[in-house]
Design an enzyme around this catalytic site. Structure first.
Site, PDB file in Angstrom:
ATOM      1  N   CYS A  47      43.138   8.743   2.394  1.00 19.78           N
ATOM      2  CA  CYS A  47      43.809   8.677   1.094  1.00 19.78           C
ATOM      3  C   CYS A  47      43.952   7.211   0.700  1.00 19.78           C
ATOM      4  O   CYS A  47      44.500   6.409   1.469  1.00 19.78           O
ATOM      5  CB  CYS A  47      45.188   9.322   1.174  1.00 19.78           C
ATOM      6  SG  CYS A  47      46.177   9.074  -0.314  1.00 19.78           S
ATOM      7  N   ASP A  54      42.827  12.426   5.083  1.00 19.41           N
ATOM      8  CA  ASP A  54      42.708  13.637   4.274  1.00 19.41           C
ATOM      9  C   ASP A  54      41.688  14.540   4.959  1.00 19.41           C
ATOM     10  O   ASP A  54      40.651  14.059   5.436  1.00 19.41           O
ATOM     11  CB  ASP A  54      42.207  13.313   2.862  1.00 19.41           C
ATOM     12  CG  ASP A  54      43.313  12.914   1.911  1.00 19.41           C
ATOM     13  OD1 ASP A  54      44.465  13.344   2.112  1.00 19.41           O
ATOM     14  OD2 ASP A  54      43.020  12.184   0.949  1.00 19.41           O
ATOM     15  N   LEU A  71      19.934  18.601   8.043  1.00 22.65           N
ATOM     16  CA  LEU A  71      21.345  18.732   8.377  1.00 22.65           C
ATOM     17  C   LEU A  71      21.899  17.654   9.311  1.00 22.65           C
ATOM     18  O   LEU A  71      23.053  17.254   9.166  1.00 22.65           O
ATOM     19  CB  LEU A  71      21.610  20.121   8.949  1.00 22.65           C
ATOM     20  CG  LEU A  71      21.300  21.271   8.003  1.00 22.65           C
ATOM     21  CD1 LEU A  71      21.668  22.603   8.628  1.00 22.65           C
ATOM     22  CD2 LEU A  71      21.990  21.089   6.658  1.00 22.65           C
ATOM     23  N   HIS A  88      39.908  12.233  -4.316  1.00 19.90           N
ATOM     24  CA  HIS A  88      39.198  13.512  -4.224  1.00 19.90           C
ATOM     25  C   HIS A  88      38.161  13.669  -5.329  1.00 19.90           C
ATOM     26  O   HIS A  88      37.049  14.141  -5.094  1.00 19.90           O
ATOM     27  CB  HIS A  88      40.190  14.678  -4.279  1.00 19.90           C
ATOM     28  CG  HIS A  88      41.288  14.580  -3.275  1.00 19.90           C
ATOM     29  ND1 HIS A  88      42.506  15.189  -3.458  1.00 19.90           N
ATOM     30  CD2 HIS A  88      41.365  13.945  -2.080  1.00 19.90           C
ATOM     31  CE1 HIS A  88      43.285  14.944  -2.421  1.00 19.90           C
ATOM     32  NE2 HIS A  88      42.622  14.175  -1.575  1.00 19.90           N
ATOM     33  N   GLU A  89      38.537  13.280  -6.542  1.00 14.83           N
ATOM     34  CA  GLU A  89      37.634  13.413  -7.686  1.00 14.83           C
ATOM     35  C   GLU A  89      36.409  12.517  -7.527  1.00 14.83           C
ATOM     36  O   GLU A  89      35.288  12.904  -7.884  1.00 14.83           O
ATOM     37  CB  GLU A  89      38.376  13.068  -8.982  1.00 14.83           C
ATOM     38  CG  GLU A  89      39.519  14.014  -9.309  1.00 14.83           C
ATOM     39  CD  GLU A  89      40.825  13.737  -8.557  1.00 14.83           C
ATOM     40  OE1 GLU A  89      41.795  14.461  -8.796  1.00 14.83           O
ATOM     41  OE2 GLU A  89      40.884  12.800  -7.731  1.00 14.83           O
TER      42      GLU A  89
END
Length: 132
Positions: A47, A54, A71, A88-89
């Site tokens: 964060c 987070d 992967l 987050h955005e």
């Protein structure tokens, strides 16, 4: 005066952030529309406000064109976020940008479901629609 996080104020250049390359492999069924769904249940980042970790579930769905995401390199790419302070955005949009750049899909959707912290859960979704 409140102590600020060492990650605060670093969001300005998030689009320019250099991350590890994501490898791809040739899609032998590029003439067919099909969907690949990936889930990453143990994603972590930092964060940028509190410098606390987070945790999130990342869901990626895409229709491959000529290549598919490899992967192992995808996992190594995601590990780089462990010590990165990111909103987050910004995270969901950075992931979408980098995934699209790597495999140029017909369509892609990235959903990031953050674990609730402070009583607030956050889900952010971004989509890409390629050329038909």
């Amino acid at each position: 005066m409140a102590k600020t996080s060492p990650y605060e104020g670093r969001q300005k250049d998030i689009r320019k952030l250099q991350m590890p390359d994501i490898e791809v492999w040739e899609n032998q069924y590029s003439d067919r529309d099909y969907v690949v769904e990936l889930a990453v249940p143990e994603f972590t980042c930092i964060c940028p406000k509190t410098a606390l970790p987070d945790f999130a579930l990342i869901k990626v769905s895409y229709k491959p064109a000529k290549v598919c995401l490899e992967l192992k390199s995808l996992k190594m790419y995601l590990v780089e976020y462990r010590n990165l302070g990111i909103f987050h955005e910004h995270l969901v949009n950075k992931l979408l940008d980098d995934f699209v750049k790597a495999c140029h899909p017909r369509w892609m959707r990235v959903e990031v479901i953050m674990n609730p912290r402070g009583g607030i859960g956050t889900t952010v979704i971004a989509e890409y629609r390629g050329k038909k």
